[in-house]
Each structure stands twice: as C-alpha cells, then as structure tokens.
Design a protein around this motif. Structure first.
Motif, PDB file in Angstrom:
ATOM      1  N   ASP A  78     -37.748 -16.920  46.266  1.00 35.09           N
ATOM      2  CA  ASP A  78     -39.415 -16.880  45.056  1.00 35.09           C
ATOM      3  C   ASP A  78     -40.102 -15.502  44.714  1.00 35.09           C
ATOM      4  O   ASP A  78     -40.605 -15.385  43.351  1.00 35.09           O
ATOM      5  N   TRP A  79     -39.922 -14.334  45.504  1.00 36.06           N
ATOM      6  CA  TRP A  79     -41.195 -14.005  45.188  1.00 36.06           C
ATOM      7  C   TRP A  79     -39.804 -12.393  44.536  1.00 36.06           C
ATOM      8  O   TRP A  79     -39.959 -10.952  45.637  1.00 36.06           O
ATOM      9  N   GLN A  80     -38.900 -12.259  44.091  1.00 33.68           N
ATOM     10  CA  GLN A  80     -37.865 -11.159  43.728  1.00 33.68           C
ATOM     11  C   GLN A  80     -38.443 -10.110  42.525  1.00 33.68           C
ATOM     12  O   GLN A  80     -37.799  -9.665  42.629  1.00 33.68           O
ATOM     13  N   GLU A  81     -39.524 -10.999  42.170  1.00 34.74           N
ATOM     14  CA  GLU A  81     -39.398  -9.768  41.065  1.00 34.74           C
ATOM     15  C   GLU A  81     -41.137  -9.154  41.219  1.00 34.74           C
ATOM     16  O   GLU A  81     -42.275  -9.700  42.192  1.00 34.74           O
ATOM     17  N   VAL A  82     -41.625  -8.198  40.970  1.00 32.35           N
ATOM     18  CA  VAL A  82     -43.081  -7.463  41.606  1.00 32.35           C
ATOM     19  C   VAL A  82     -43.366  -8.258  40.249  1.00 32.35           C
ATOM     20  O   VAL A  82     -44.329  -8.424  39.538  1.00 32.35           O
ATOM     21  N   PRO A  83     -44.639  -8.901  40.716  1.00 28.99           N
ATOM     22  CA  PRO A  83     -46.086  -9.414  39.849  1.00 28.99           C
ATOM     23  C   PRO A  83     -46.081  -8.254  38.610  1.00 28.99           C
ATOM     24  O   PRO A  83     -47.176  -7.465  39.332  1.00 28.99           O
ATOM     25  N   LYS A  84     -46.104  -8.847  37.565  1.00 26.51           N
ATOM     26  CA  LYS A  84     -46.828  -8.445  36.346  1.00 26.51           C
ATOM     27  C   LYS A  84     -48.574  -7.267  36.935  1.00 26.51           C
ATOM     28  O   LYS A  84     -49.272  -8.229  37.242  1.00 26.51           O
ATOM     29  N   GLY A  85     -48.822  -6.464  36.467  1.00 20.36           N
ATOM     30  CA  GLY A  85     -50.011  -5.582  36.159  1.00 20.36           C
ATOM     31  C   GLY A  85     -50.598  -4.688  37.750  1.00 20.36           C
ATOM     32  O   GLY A  85     -51.102  -4.137  38.082  1.00 20.36           O
ATOM     33  N   ALA A  86     -49.161  -4.783  38.789  1.00 16.66           N
ATOM     34  CA  ALA A  86     -49.806  -4.167  40.227  1.00 16.66           C
ATOM     35  C   ALA A  86     -49.787  -3.162  40.167  1.00 16.66           C
ATOM     36  O   ALA A  86     -48.791  -2.354  39.376  1.00 16.66           O
ATOM     37  N   THR A  87     -50.249  -2.872  41.011  1.00 18.62           N
ATOM     38  CA  THR A  87     -50.721  -1.017  40.982  1.00 18.62           C
ATOM     39  C   THR A  87     -49.277  -1.134  41.513  1.00 18.62           C
ATOM     40  O   THR A  87     -48.648  -1.456  42.229  1.00 18.62           O
ATOM     41  N   TRP A  88     -49.720   0.914  41.813  1.00 16.40           N
ATOM     42  CA  TRP A  88     -48.315   1.527  42.523  1.00 16.40           C
ATOM     43  C   TRP A  88     -48.115   0.546  44.278  1.00 16.40           C
ATOM     44  O   TRP A  88     -47.596   0.749  44.814  1.00 16.40           O
ATOM     45  N   GLU A  89     -49.503   1.115  44.254  1.00 19.07           N
ATOM     46  CA  GLU A  89     -49.574   0.489  45.795  1.00 19.07           C
ATOM     47  C   GLU A  89     -49.449  -0.448  46.101  1.00 19.07           C
ATOM     48  O   GLU A  89     -48.475  -1.042  47.399  1.00 19.07           O
ATOM     49  N   GLU A  90     -48.774  -1.101  45.473  1.00 18.31           N
ATOM     50  CA  GLU A  90     -49.112  -3.318  45.646  1.00 18.31           C
ATOM     51  C   GLU A  90     -47.423  -3.435  45.504  1.00 18.31           C
ATOM     52  O   GLU A  90     -46.707  -4.169  45.864  1.00 18.31           O
ATOM     53  N   GLU A  91     -47.140  -2.267  44.227  1.00 15.15           N
ATOM     54  CA  GLU A  91     -45.217  -2.283  44.447  1.00 15.15           C
ATOM     55  C   GLU A  91     -44.885  -2.086  45.605  1.00 15.15           C
ATOM     56  O   GLU A  91     -43.815  -2.381  45.959  1.00 15.15           O
ATOM     57  N   LYS A  92     -45.292  -0.848  46.118  1.00 15.41           N
ATOM     58  CA  LYS A  92     -44.285  -0.178  47.093  1.00 15.41           C
ATOM     59  C   LYS A  92     -44.274  -1.367  48.524  1.00 15.41           C
ATOM     60  O   LYS A  92     -43.428  -1.248  48.567  1.00 15.41           O
ATOM     61  N   GLN A  93     -45.760  -1.615  48.185  1.00 15.01           N
ATOM     62  CA  GLN A  93     -45.772  -2.772  49.361  1.00 15.01           C
ATOM     63  C   GLN A  93     -44.691  -4.022  49.828  1.00 15.01           C
ATOM     64  O   GLN A  93     -44.150  -4.505  50.331  1.00 15.01           O
TER      65      GLN A  93
END
Length: 57
Positions: free
Chosen positions: A32-47
């Motif tokens: 269910d979590w295969q895509e990075v959430p839209k609007g995520a910051t760079w730090e959130e994407e890395k996490q």
C-alpha cells in the motif's frame, strides 16, 4: 501470496537477482505504501525510501 510471504521469499533469494526482482515487483504491486506521498519534503522522501528499503530487505 501475501506481502509477508513475498518479503520472506525476497530474503531467501537475495543472491538470485532474477528471482529477487520478480518478487520485488510483486511486492511493490501489493504494498500500500509503494509511492512517496505527494507534496513530501526531501527529508520525508528520504525517510519514506529508507523505510521502504528496510521493509523489503
């Protein structure tokens, strides 16, 4: 095959690139979590990517 079964299969076949890739592709499809959430910051994407890798391996 459940996500947990795919995860276990990936662990068991981590030295076989072909089988691991097949399992990874199925795992990513079913997760269910295969895509990075839209609007995520760079730090959130890395996490997100870090969390995904830790769950896959």
């Amino acid at each position: 095959m459940t996500v947990d079964e795919l995860r276990q299969y990936m662990r068991e076949h981590q030295d076989n690139d072909t089988e691991w890739q097949k399992a990874y592709d199925l795992f990513a499809e079913k997760a269910d979590w295969q895509e990075v959430p839209k609007g995520a910051t760079w730090e959130e994407e890395k996490q997100f990517i870090s969390d995904f890798i830790s769950q896959v391996i």
